[in-house]
Design a protein around this motif. Sequence first.
Motif: not given
Length: 873
Positions: A709-725
Amino acid sequence: MARSSADDMELKRACEAGILSKEKAPEKVVMSMRVAKGRTSGGTWAGKAGKLATRHSNMAKPRVLAVTTKPKGQKTKAFLRVLKYSNGGILEPAKVYKIKHLHKVEVASNDPSGCTFILGFDNLRSQSVSPPQWTMRNKDDRNRLLMCVLNLCKELLGGIPKVVGMDIVEMAIWAKENTTTKVAQAASGDGLFDSTVLEPDSQVAVENDLVSQAEEEDIEALLGTYVMAIGEAEAFSERMKRELVALESANVYALMETESVVEEVLQGLEVATICVEDMDEWLGIFNIKLRHMREDIQSIEWRNNRLEMQSVSNVALGEELDRLLVLLQIPPEYEVSLTGGSFDEGNMVKNIEACEWLTSAIKNLEGSNLDPCYAKLRAVREKRAEFVLLKCTFVRRASEFLRNYFPSLIDSMLNDKDNFTQKGLLQRPDHADMRYKCRTYARLLQFIKSLDKSCMIPLRKAYCHSLNLLIRREAREYSNELRNSSKASKSSTPSFEGPAGANQPAGIADSPAEAYSKMITAFIPLLVDESLFLAHFMCFEVPTSDGSDSDEDSTPKTSGSSGSSAKPSNNSSADLGVLNECLQEMLDGIQEDFYAIVDWAFKLDPLSCIPMHGITDRYIAGQKTEVAGYVSVLLDDLESRITILFSRVEKYERNVKQVGVVPYIPRFSQLAARMEQYITGSRDLVDQAYTKIVTIMFVTLEKIAQVEPKYADIVLLENYAAFQHSLYDLANVVPTLAKYYHQASEAYEQACSRHINLVIYIHFEKLFQFARKIEEQMYNMSPEEIAFQVGMSKVDFRKMLKSSLTGLDKTITAMYRKLQKNMTAEELLPSLWEKCKKEFLDKYTTFLKLIAKIYPNETVTSVNEMRDILANL
């Protein structure tokens, strides 16, 4: 005066043409008149006309009344025909009345012009319906039509109907005055020419009903020459008595003068009486003799008629017996085929002909197709029993042959290794030769079913069991070679590839998804074709298509469209259930080889579930054939198994710290690009696959992020950004992907906001905690009172401000480094830092507004100063 329609020869010819088009026998049109049709206001015709429907009324309908005659033997029939105008302006018959049923002619009293009349017929079906009113253009036209009808009644029926509302004497006077000659014009080749003709339609012979003109003139002349002295009654009476006495005296005197003549006449009468008596005796004798001769002649004729009838009956009976013998006699060539003939391919034509004859013979001897008197004959009953026994013998022999033929045909294919996949060479199944050999016996199976349906059960079991051995071995060998020869099984780094095309040569697979695609492409069309062939070959009464026997490779769309999508009828629902049982027996066990490919692909690369799911969805959507139900069940099971395996992807990531973009995000973009290349026609199938796959991807991503959970937001924002890209270009042209693009964008913004707020609160915790305390106390007290609360004094405020804003450069730098820490996508950091500075300025602006209300005289770093500090770092 306008020209009467009775003089219109074109109208008469149009009437004759309209009547001739509907009636076979020709009719002569005596008179035709244009009229307006209306209705009386009363329910029944009680002698008084109802409300007049004049030609000015909107309810009046244009009609043509035609008086026609038709010869029938020695008599002539007269009709009153009603014709109406069609849409093209052509006259066509609407109703016909027989003149002999005309019993009343009534001129409407409520029409001052006298042009409206009613014709009453005594044979109308419903006397409750008011008869129609006919309105003429003028009174002359009315008189012409009515006098024509009355003359026909007088000439053909010997009397005229009841006339109400007009004087018959006036009609006769009118007819006498209007009996003239008219000049008619007829068309010639050069134009119009005049010819003088009589007007038979206008000449009314009512004088026949009274006296002729010559008789009337004779009576007037006679009365003029004889003086009757009618004015002196007594003198006239005396005169008549004297003349009567004189006449009687003259008669007596004449008799007395002729006495001798009378005696001679009496003597002659006596002689004649004697002769008559003698003649009467002779005639009596002759009558007796003639009566006896008549009786003898009748007896001879009766016997002769019986002999003729017996002769005709014997001839008919002989012909009927000959036809019956044809039904009862078995042709020798058919008897050999039915009792002991061979079922080799060369003899199947004779066997089929024998089956056709036997089926027809049994049907012809059934009670419903045979005369009841023949059905009771012993010869017919015995012959029918013989045919039934012959049918049982033939069906037993044919069934036994086919039960042995199917296993032997499959065994020959099982013993030939060239029919199966070998090491290093994938062999796609080919059943064309097997089906060709089976079709030789398709007609034989149809006759077996028509003769004895119970024999089809063991035949179907034998065929399904034998074919199951062949298909399972083909699938097993093909699946094993795919797994053993795949490059993916020899590589530690699995690569993503799209599904193999239908025209791609069968060789070694480059990835688990490609191996699965080859397995599906090779066997699903085969299973569909075998299911359709089974339904047709084994005589199931279910809907099938003309292309059910195709042996060529087909794409998922063509394989699904090869069958009929129509719902089975109630009569075929039972056969459909039996067919599903046979299909399960024929294909049972083949699912294990498909499961093995799926499990093997998942072990090599769990993310291969994405393309396998899309491939399976395409075949499911293309599968519409009712009779290939087991194939649909197999595809549904494969989809469920792939979905379950894909939902376990996160389990493989729990033992490793998840950083950066998960592999299936960029791989899905490659899958989507590859799937867009395969779209032909409707894209509903691909959109459904996108929906299922992306939903599972997002759910799995959320589970992976919760591992730490400590890095949950970093994982999500990086993957969702990669999905959009990765899907930016496709999302602009594919609406379904655009929806998930926006969903990923919202999730990215939420993850960024949570992560930025966390970083800000870590470095400015005291500042924003103090602001939160102020907001909480402002609910219960005024701003002036807050500065006097414990821990909220100006001294406390200055201490907090000093500890939070001292060394502001170092604090902001530390905040940037914190934001940079654990980020693997360096390209996201600039935009993320800009969001962080903007969020911090918004929070700091809110903080200063609160401070201005509580500590208005305190000196604090302004927003602009803070903005400059952030801009310089």
